[in-house]
Design a protein around this motif. Structure first.
Motif, PDB file in Angstrom:
ATOM      1  N   ALA A  28       0.840  -1.194   0.000  1.00 59.68           N
ATOM      2  CA  ALA A  28       0.000   0.000   0.000  1.00 59.68           C
ATOM      3  C   ALA A  28       0.876   1.245   0.000  1.00 59.68           C
ATOM      4  CB  ALA A  28      -0.898  -0.003   1.233  1.00 59.68           C
ATOM      5  N   ALA A  30       0.674   5.310   0.685  1.00 52.00           N
ATOM      6  CA  ALA A  30      -0.091   6.493   1.112  1.00 52.00           C
ATOM      7  C   ALA A  30       0.715   7.713   0.677  1.00 52.00           C
ATOM      8  CB  ALA A  30      -0.348   6.430   2.597  1.00 52.00           C
ATOM      9  N   GLY A  31       1.296   8.450   1.624  1.00 49.62           N
ATOM     10  CA  GLY A  31       2.102   9.619   1.224  1.00 49.62           C
ATOM     11  C   GLY A  31       3.401   9.225   0.531  1.00 49.62           C
ATOM     12  N   GLY A  32       3.861   8.043   0.831  1.00 51.40           N
ATOM     13  CA  GLY A  32       5.088   7.557   0.189  1.00 51.40           C
ATOM     14  C   GLY A  32       6.370   8.050   0.830  1.00 51.40           C
ATOM     15  N   THR A  33       6.277   8.848   1.880  1.00 50.01           N
ATOM     16  CA  THR A  33       7.497   9.433   2.458  1.00 50.01           C
ATOM     17  C   THR A  33       8.392   8.374   3.099  1.00 50.01           C
ATOM     18  OG1 THR A  33       6.367   9.891   4.530  1.00 50.01           O
ATOM     19  CG2 THR A  33       6.424  11.676   2.919  1.00 50.01           C
ATOM     20  N   ASP A  34       7.786   7.280   3.490  1.00 49.25           N
ATOM     21  CA  ASP A  34       8.595   6.198   4.033  1.00 49.25           C
ATOM     22  C   ASP A  34       8.838   5.126   2.974  1.00 49.25           C
ATOM     23  OD1 ASP A  34       9.913   4.543   5.869  1.00 49.25           O
ATOM     24  OD2 ASP A  34       8.076   3.425   6.231  1.00 49.25           O
ATOM     25  N   LEU A  35       7.790   4.719   2.317  1.00 50.46           N
ATOM     26  CA  LEU A  35       7.879   3.578   1.399  1.00 50.46           C
ATOM     27  C   LEU A  35       8.835   3.859   0.238  1.00 50.46           C
ATOM     28  CD1 LEU A  35       7.021   0.782   0.654  1.00 50.46           C
ATOM     29  CD2 LEU A  35       4.923   1.693  -0.344  1.00 50.46           C
ATOM     30  N   THR A 109       0.832  10.547   6.023  1.00 49.48           N
ATOM     31  CA  THR A 109      -0.526  10.312   6.521  1.00 49.48           C
ATOM     32  C   THR A 109      -0.494   9.613   7.877  1.00 49.48           C
ATOM     33  OG1 THR A 109      -0.633   8.127   5.512  1.00 49.48           O
ATOM     34  CG2 THR A 109      -1.318   9.995   4.140  1.00 49.48           C
ATOM     35  N   ASN A 163       6.090   8.872  16.195  1.00 46.33           N
ATOM     36  CA  ASN A 163       5.792   9.771  17.311  1.00 46.33           C
ATOM     37  C   ASN A 163       4.383   9.545  17.836  1.00 46.33           C
ATOM     38  OD1 ASN A 163       8.160  11.187  17.058  1.00 46.33           O
ATOM     39  ND2 ASN A 163       7.139  13.159  17.324  1.00 46.33           N
ATOM     40  N   VAL A 211      -4.962  -0.259   7.619  1.00 44.40           N
ATOM     41  CA  VAL A 211      -5.555   0.589   8.651  1.00 44.40           C
ATOM     42  C   VAL A 211      -6.533   1.515   7.925  1.00 44.40           C
ATOM     43  CG1 VAL A 211      -5.115   2.484  10.260  1.00 44.40           C
ATOM     44  CG2 VAL A 211      -3.534   0.541  10.145  1.00 44.40           C
TER      45      VAL A 211
HETATM   46  C1  LIG Z   1      13.588  12.859   7.551  1.00 48.66           C
HETATM   47  C2  LIG Z   1      12.372  12.262   8.191  1.00 48.66           C
HETATM   48  C3  LIG Z   1      12.096  12.590   9.500  1.00 48.66           C
HETATM   49  C4  LIG Z   1      10.992  12.041  10.113  1.00 48.66           C
HETATM   50  N1  LIG Z   1      10.761  12.334  11.428  1.00 48.66           N
HETATM   51  C5  LIG Z   1       9.703  11.732  12.051  1.00 48.66           C
HETATM   52  C6  LIG Z   1       9.427  11.963  13.417  1.00 48.66           C
HETATM   53  O1  LIG Z   1      10.119  12.736  14.080  1.00 48.66           O
HETATM   54  N2  LIG Z   1       8.398  11.310  13.982  1.00 48.66           N
HETATM   55  C7  LIG Z   1       7.607  10.453  13.269  1.00 48.66           C
HETATM   56  O2  LIG Z   1       6.666   9.908  13.813  1.00 48.66           O
HETATM   57  N3  LIG Z   1       7.828  10.231  11.974  1.00 48.66           N
HETATM   58  C8  LIG Z   1       8.853  10.845  11.344  1.00 48.66           C
HETATM   59  N4  LIG Z   1       9.073  10.595  10.034  1.00 48.66           N
HETATM   60  C9  LIG Z   1       8.264   9.597   9.354  1.00 48.66           C
HETATM   61  C10 LIG Z   1       7.067  10.171   8.698  1.00 48.66           C
HETATM   62  O3  LIG Z   1       6.184  10.634   9.661  1.00 48.66           O
HETATM   63  C11 LIG Z   1       6.475   9.021   7.913  1.00 48.66           C
HETATM   64  O4  LIG Z   1       7.318   8.795   6.803  1.00 48.66           O
HETATM   65  C12 LIG Z   1       5.087   9.297   7.433  1.00 48.66           C
HETATM   66  O5  LIG Z   1       4.220   9.530   8.474  1.00 48.66           O
HETATM   67  C13 LIG Z   1       4.604   8.095   6.649  1.00 48.66           C
HETATM   68  O6  LIG Z   1       3.373   8.403   6.057  1.00 48.66           O
HETATM   69  P1  LIG Z   1       3.137   8.169   4.515  1.00 48.66           P
HETATM   70  O7  LIG Z   1       1.709   8.405   4.288  1.00 48.66           O
HETATM   71  O8  LIG Z   1       4.058   8.943   3.700  1.00 48.66           O
HETATM   72  O9  LIG Z   1       3.493   6.617   4.432  1.00 48.66           O
HETATM   73  P2  LIG Z   1       3.952   5.728   3.235  1.00 48.66           P
HETATM   74  O10 LIG Z   1       5.377   5.920   2.979  1.00 48.66           O
HETATM   75  O11 LIG Z   1       3.036   5.830   2.088  1.00 48.66           O
HETATM   76  O12 LIG Z   1       3.745   4.326   3.907  1.00 48.66           O
HETATM   77  C14 LIG Z   1       4.522   3.883   4.979  1.00 48.66           C
HETATM   78  C15 LIG Z   1       4.260   2.395   5.232  1.00 48.66           C
HETATM   79  O13 LIG Z   1       2.978   2.225   5.743  1.00 48.66           O
HETATM   80  C16 LIG Z   1       2.193   1.429   4.881  1.00 48.66           C
HETATM   81  N5  LIG Z   1       0.856   2.037   4.886  1.00 48.66           N
HETATM   82  C17 LIG Z   1       0.556   3.304   4.520  1.00 48.66           C
HETATM   83  N6  LIG Z   1      -0.751   3.527   4.758  1.00 48.66           N
HETATM   84  C18 LIG Z   1      -1.267   2.393   5.268  1.00 48.66           C
HETATM   85  C19 LIG Z   1      -2.558   1.993   5.714  1.00 48.66           C
HETATM   86  N7  LIG Z   1      -3.581   2.845   5.686  1.00 48.66           N
HETATM   87  N8  LIG Z   1      -2.704   0.773   6.175  1.00 48.66           N
HETATM   88  C20 LIG Z   1      -1.678  -0.083   6.229  1.00 48.66           C
HETATM   89  N9  LIG Z   1      -0.457   0.218   5.829  1.00 48.66           N
HETATM   90  C21 LIG Z   1      -0.244   1.441   5.354  1.00 48.66           C
HETATM   91  C22 LIG Z   1       2.887   1.431   3.575  1.00 48.66           C
HETATM   92  O14 LIG Z   1       2.651   0.266   2.847  1.00 48.66           O
HETATM   93  C23 LIG Z   1       4.305   1.561   3.981  1.00 48.66           C
HETATM   94  O15 LIG Z   1       4.843   0.324   4.309  1.00 48.66           O
HETATM   95  C24 LIG Z   1      10.149  11.167   9.395  1.00 48.66           C
HETATM   96  C25 LIG Z   1      10.432  10.860   8.075  1.00 48.66           C
HETATM   97  C26 LIG Z   1      11.528  11.384   7.466  1.00 48.66           C
HETATM   98  C27 LIG Z   1      11.798  11.041   6.030  1.00 48.66           C
END
Ligand SMILES: Cc1cc2nc3c(=O)[nH]c(=O)nc-3n(C[C@H](O)[C@H](O)[C@H](O)COP(=O)(O)OP(=O)(O)OC[C@H]3O[C@@H](n4cnc5c(N)ncnc54)[C@H](O)[C@@H]3O)c2cc1C
Lengths: 328, 770
Positions: A28, A30-35, A109, A163, A211
């Motif tokens: 999946a 979502a925002g992709g910031t982690d994946l 997200t 967090n 989720v």
């Molecule tokens: C430099 C940096 C600093 C950061 N600092 C912090 C911090 O201080 N504290 C903190 O908490 N976070 C921190 N983050 C993390 C950031 O908050 C997460 O990358 C972000 O919240 C992930 O959300 P996303 O929608 O982009 O996830 P995605 O990258 O799209 O997804 C992340 C993972 O979750 C899965 N996923 C996404 N949505 C769902 C769903 N609905 N159900 C099941 N699985 C799902 C995906 O398959 C993937 O494996 C940091 C990230 C970076 C790059």
């Protein structure tokens, strides 16, 4: 970056249908910031991404009889701005303000934050075949471990990166999950998986599950909550140690307490012992001193991270003092 | 005009310290800017001329060059911390989709060694980046894996594996005997200098062990090239600090054999000393383009940049200083070691600097490790050495009960810095802001202030020419082929010419960063401004002379009475001309298309004895920095509240860009003080924080208020009287911050960066001592 296919479902059912059962192949997005980082770093190599952002109904925050219901696709920035959250669930709100950066919060997200993978630099480096990637060794345990876990680090030393996870547990959030078998609800406390249970993952989602929502039950009017963290650098950084505290007060006395540390263990660390020390006491200097002294009890620091025990005392002291002051 | 050396009298100095000097200036040179000179453009606060292009994204960096038909180049890197390469098999990669060329570095560079994880071993060029990456996976390398040592400590250990090639030993030092371990060597030479031993007797002696971490350059734009061939001629866009050096490398390279090379670096996204020369990535990019017959873009990614883009060595210092009752330093003993990784340079830390120290016994060890090689980094050797020295200076002042500023003043021979002590103390409110009672009080947040000194020595040199072209339509071009790495070179080059032509900077067009234009220096050692602006000023002067000659010919006025000012032809003596003539009207008299003048940086003497500089007010430029910090004694977090930077740089041609340069130096210094460090893994030898997440670089929220105090000195060492400013403003920052932290909490962190962990450990150690 390795290429992948992308599915753009319009409905949750559509998404679940493509997701199927093989997590390694279909993931999946979502925002992709982690994946996307995981893919670029060659830690994940999915063949297909299922973009959740086109799904209707997962991006809203609504108030219902059950409390505040937050769709999994709500952006962290939007959630941080929600006035109901700020007033009703301060610990979660405060932890959001300290999450990542404004840019990341504009994209990341809620669901992604709870389901993000750990930041351990051995896990994130393709050259280390660590336990979390199916290998046989934890390199951090006797390696470079300044930022690693001081509790529960026997098998794997990650700290849970989210967090939000800690305050969600402290504020008794419920996580709603949807999968091929239908929907189920899990408490935030039960949602996160420790390495002893299964080192390959960090939560209870079965392959193909998503989720969909987080439900925050209304906090008692007698409850006060706070989140405090400390980090090395203020811009763009992760917590070295954080704590969420929720105290339910009866007059001057603490009726019920919840204390959850983050960034010290592979899953948010709920401290029943400290809660017990708080309950039935007045929130005064003596109580604060006593509880803080006990904060690092049971820790098992590694070669480079014993300083985190001092940080546990520091954040807990600040959290309790803040609640003490707000009581005046 | 005579072009013979001229002996003239110039007035140099600053404030009330003005001196007359009789100097012989170079052939055809004009007198240096000196005390009492009045300028219209020079010395004004001007925006950098490319500011708008940069903030709007119009400026095109090498990284931005992407075009039709271009291929993506990528390098394969060794996953082993120490290995020999038995063979590289490209055959499968060459059959992969989109792949147009591939290189085996054993063949290209005749090098079978891969002495650190991340060392490049092969390269491919393909239609897309993803195809290039996929092709890298298909390259088969047979490694002979060897034991490794990635940290200075590990490589110095008794039974450390050999980190280098051939029979190179890990540790090198003057006087080190065959088979002798580093520890034995240090023990043997501990008291080697009798004079120092003698002098230290009966004096107050302070000692300490200090250390700093490996710092990677982390310029925003990574290393890389975009290369295109036309027959044997290479066009190379390159993120470089030395366009001409890159050109030389390209034409001299046995792999490339370019008949001609044009190197372009119109904009460069930062360079702190690691971007000289074509490098392996440049040769690979050019060679891939040659083999593929297509343009190739090969830029490093962030990970590669950290691992293989150069760094500042770490450093360890055992220092002892003896101080007499009069507060004068008697002697210094220094033992230093550190690692330049697997690079060729040394680790050299400067800590015998600045102060009048009559006796110094210093021994330095270079320790080769299996890690990416060091390269020059903004004031090589200084920030680390000065951190150690200035920490010790504060400890010494403390030991003899003298104010640290006063202690420095007593031992400082620099005429300008002596003046800066007063300036800085006042601006920083030294007396008031110092913490009289370090560590005391119930508030967990403690405040403190510390200071440290800086010094540099570059008034520029030869090897720079500038072309000034005045067109008949009044347009003016100023051209030089060197690069502006963000310092404001382009702007000041234009300003000194504008001054001679009686124009404003926005009335001349500046061109920089293309080797088709006249020669210029590499931007290292703070040499650019001092090398380039004298040539530019002279070219502007000669061009004005020619233009005024035309005016005289047409009007019958006397050329020697005239000058250009405020966009007009005017009389030098301020008198009125019979009629008005504007700069544009004067230009209309040009018979050809343009007046063109190219001038070199003037040299005095010739051949081996040639010198690019004159006797001036001082051979070095000096400065002081004061840092005020807040330390949270519960979380160990340090916040730098304010840095006061007092800086001399000779004549300030453009105070605004100079201030920017100083701010940049301070910001990088804060980063070095609190955050930056390379972390190497002991198990497999990789850099673990090869990113900008765990390799922390200072951000906006950690940037203190920076108060810059410019000390303008007519130094007279060249015709624009400038001294280089690239390096000096980053030298003292970390030292000043460390001293401020000690002043705040009453415990000293002796190791950079000053992380929460180290602060808490220092506090705990202090607690135990009590
Ligand atoms: C430099 C940096 C600093 C950061 N600092 C912090 C911090 O201080 N504290 C903190 O908490 N976070 C921190 N983050 C993390 C950031 O908050 C997460 O990358 C972000 O919240 C992930 O959300 P996303 O929608 O982009 O996830 P995605 O990258 O799209 O997804 C992340 C993972 O979750 C899965 N996923 C996404 N949505 C769902 C769903 N609905 N159900 C099941 N699985 C799902 C995906 O398959 C993937 O494996 C940091 C990230 C970076 C790059």
């Amino acid at each position: 970056m390795r290429s992948f296919k992308m599915a753009q479902p319009r409905s949750l059912a559509g998404a679940l249908a493509v997701l199927g059962g093989d997590d390694d192949k279909v993931r999946a997005l979502a925002g992709g910031t982690d994946l996307l980082g995981l893919i670029k770093d060659r830690i994940a190599a999915p063949e297909m991404l299922v973009n959740l952002k086109g799904i209707d109904g997962l991006g809203e925050i609504t108030e219902t009889a059950r409390g505040l219901e937050i769709g999994a696709l709500v952006k962290l920035a939007d959630l941080a701005e929600d006035a109901r959250l700020r007033v009703g669930w301060p610990a979660i709100h405060q932890s959001l303000l300290e999450t990542a950066t404004p840019q990341l919060r504009n994209v990341g997200t809620l669901g992604g934050n709870l389901c993000q993978r750990p930041r351990c630099w051995y896990f994130r480096n393709e050259h280390y075949d660590c336990k979390k990637k199916g290998g046989t060794r934890c390199f951090a345990h006797d390696g470079e471990n300044e930022y690693h876990a001081v509790y529960g680090n026997g098998i794997c030393c990650i700290v849970h990166p989210s967090n939000l996870a800690g305050p969600m547990i402290a504020q008794e959030a419920i996580i709603e999950v949807a999968g091929p078998e239908g929907r189920r609800e899990v408490t935030a406390e039960a949602f996160f998986t420790s390495p002893d249970e299964d080192v390959l993952r960090e939560n209870q989602l079965a392959p193909g599950e998503l989720v969909v929502r987080v439900i925050l039950p209304p906090a008692s009017p007698k409850a006060r909550s706070v989140y405090v963290e400390t980090r090395e650098r203020q811009s763009f950084d992760w917590a070295l140690c954080g704590v969420s505290v929720v105290l339910t007060m009866a007059d001057q006395e603490i009726e019920a307490a919840r204390v959850v540390f983050n960034a010290v263990a592979p899953v948010p660390l709920r401290r029943h012992d400290l809660e017990g020390m708080l309950e039935g006491r007045r929130l005064n200097e003596a109580t604060v001193d006593k509880v803080c002294l006990a904060a690092p009890l049971g820790a098992n620091p590694l070669e480079q991270n014993a300083y985190k025990l001092t940080l546990m005392k520091a954040v807990l002291r600040r959290a309790l003092n803040r609640l003490k002051e707000s009581a005046r | 005009m005579s072009r013979d050396p001229q002996t003239i009298t110039i007035k140099v100095g600053f404030g009330d310290q003005v001196r007359e000097l009789v100097v012989t200036i170079g052939e055809g040179d004009i007198p240096p800017y000196q005390v009492g000179d009045r300028h219209d453009e020079v010395g004004q606060r001007r925006n950098r001329v490319d500011a708008v292009a940069k903030v709007t994204g119009r400026a095109r960096y090498t990284y931005d060059r992407k075009g039709a038909g271009m291929l993506y180049g990528k390098m394969l890197r060794s996953p082993h911390a120490n290995a020999n390469i038995r063979s590289v098999d490209l055959s499968k990669a060459l059959t992969m989709p989109g792949v147009k060329a591939a290189l085996d570095f054993v063949e290209v560079f005749k090098d079978r060694s891969a002495r650190y994880a991340g060392c490049s071993v092969a390269a491919v060029a393909a239609e897309t980046e993803a195809q290039a990456e996929a092709a890298l996976d298909a390259i088969v390398v047979d490694y002979q894996v060897l034991p490794f040592a990635v940290t200075t400590e590990a490589a110095m250990a008794e039974a450390a594996p050999q980190t280098g090639r051939g029979d190179d030993r890990n540790v090198s030092a003057r006087g080190l005997r065959d088979g002798e371990s580093a520890a034995d060597f240090l023990a043997r030479i501990a008291d080697q200098d009798q004079a120092v031993q003698e002098a230290m007797k009966g004096q107050t002696v302070v000692s300490g062990r200090f250390s700093t971490s490996v710092q990677t350059h982390s310029a925003l734009e990574t290393h890389g090239v975009v290369c295109d061939w036309d027959g044997d001629n290479l066009l190379c866009y390159c993120s470089t600090q030395g366009t001409f050096g890159v050109r030389r490398d390209a034409t001299a390279s046995p792999q490339l054999r370019a008949r001609n090379a044009r190197v372009v670096a119109e904009y460069v996204g930062g360079g702190f000393g690691a971007k000289f020369g074509l490098g392996r990535e440049g040769v690979a990019g050019a060679l891939l383009a040659k083999r593929a017959g297509r343009p190739v873009r090969l830029m490093l990614d962030r990970r590669e940049e950290h691992v293989d883009g150069g760094n500042r060595p770490d450093s360890f210092h055992d220092l002892s200083m003896a101080v007499g009752r009069d507060g004068k330093i008697v002697a210094l003993k220094a033992r230093n070691w550190g690692t330049p990784g697997n690079g060729s340079g040394g680790a050299g830390a400067r800590n015998q600097a600045y102060y009048a120290i009559p006796l110094v016994d210093k021994v330095e060890l270079n320790v080769r490790t299996n890690a990416g090689g060091a390269r020059a980094f903004r004031a090589p050797g200084y920030p680390q050495g000065i951190f150690a020295l200035e920490s010790l200076m504060d400890m010494a002042a403390d030991a003899i009960g003298l104010d640290p500023l006063e202690f420095r003043r007593r031992n400082d021979p620099h005429p300008i810095r002596i003046h800066e002590y007063d300036l800085g103390a006042e601006r920083a409110q030294w007396q008031k802001r110092r913490n009289r009672n370090p560590g005391a009080g119930s508030d967990p947040i403690k405040r403190g202030m510390g200071m440290a000194a800086t010094e540099w020595f570059n008034p520029g040199g030869g090897g720079a020419s500038c072309l000034v072209r005045i067109m008949r339509d009044g347009t003016v071009e100023v051209r030089n082929g060197a690069q502006d790495i963000g310092t404001g070179t382009r702007t000041v080059m234009g300003m000194v010419v504008a001054e001679e032509l009686g124009l404003r900077i926005d009335q001349v067009e500046t061109f920089i960063g293309d080797t088709r234009d006249p020669q210029g220096p590499g931007s290292g050692g703070s040499t650019t401004i001092g090398s380039l602006t004298p040539a530019a000023r002279l070219a502007g002067y000669r061009a004005a002379e020619q233009l005024l000659g035309l005016v005289a010919g047409q009007t019958g006025w006397k050329a020697e009475d005239l000058r250009l000012r405020g966009g007009m032809v005017v009389r030098k003596d301020g008198g009125r001309l019979p009629r008005e003539m504007s700069f544009a009207q004067a230009c209309a008299l040009i018979a050809d298309e343009a007046i063109e003048v190219t001038e070199k940086h003037p040299m005095v003497g010739s051949g081996r004895n040639a010198s690019a500089n004159y006797e001036g007010f001082a051979d070095t430029n000096s400065g002081l920095q004061f840092a005020e910090v807040e330390v949270d004694t519960e979380t160990g977090k340090v916040r730098v509240l304010r840095v006061v930077a007092v800086q001399d740089s000779g004549k300030y041609l453009n105070p605004k860009t100079a201030e920017s340069q100083i701010r940049g130096g301070v910001i990088q210094g804060v980063s070095y003080a609190l955050f930056e460090r390379r972390i190497m893994d002991r198990h497999q030898g990789h850099m673990l924080n090869a990113d900008l997440e765990n390799y922390r670089v200072v951000g906006a929220l950690e940037t203190p208020e920076i108060d810059v105090v410019l000390v303008d000195v007519a130094n007279g060492k060249n015709n624009t009287s400038v001294m280089g400013l690239g390096e000096p403003p980053t030298i003292a920052t970390a030292a000043a911050i460390a001293n401020a932290v000690a002043n705040a909490i009453g415990a000293r962190v002796t190791s950079l960066p000053i992380t929460p962990r180290k602060v808490l450990e220092a506090l705990a150690a202090k607690g135990r001592k009590r």
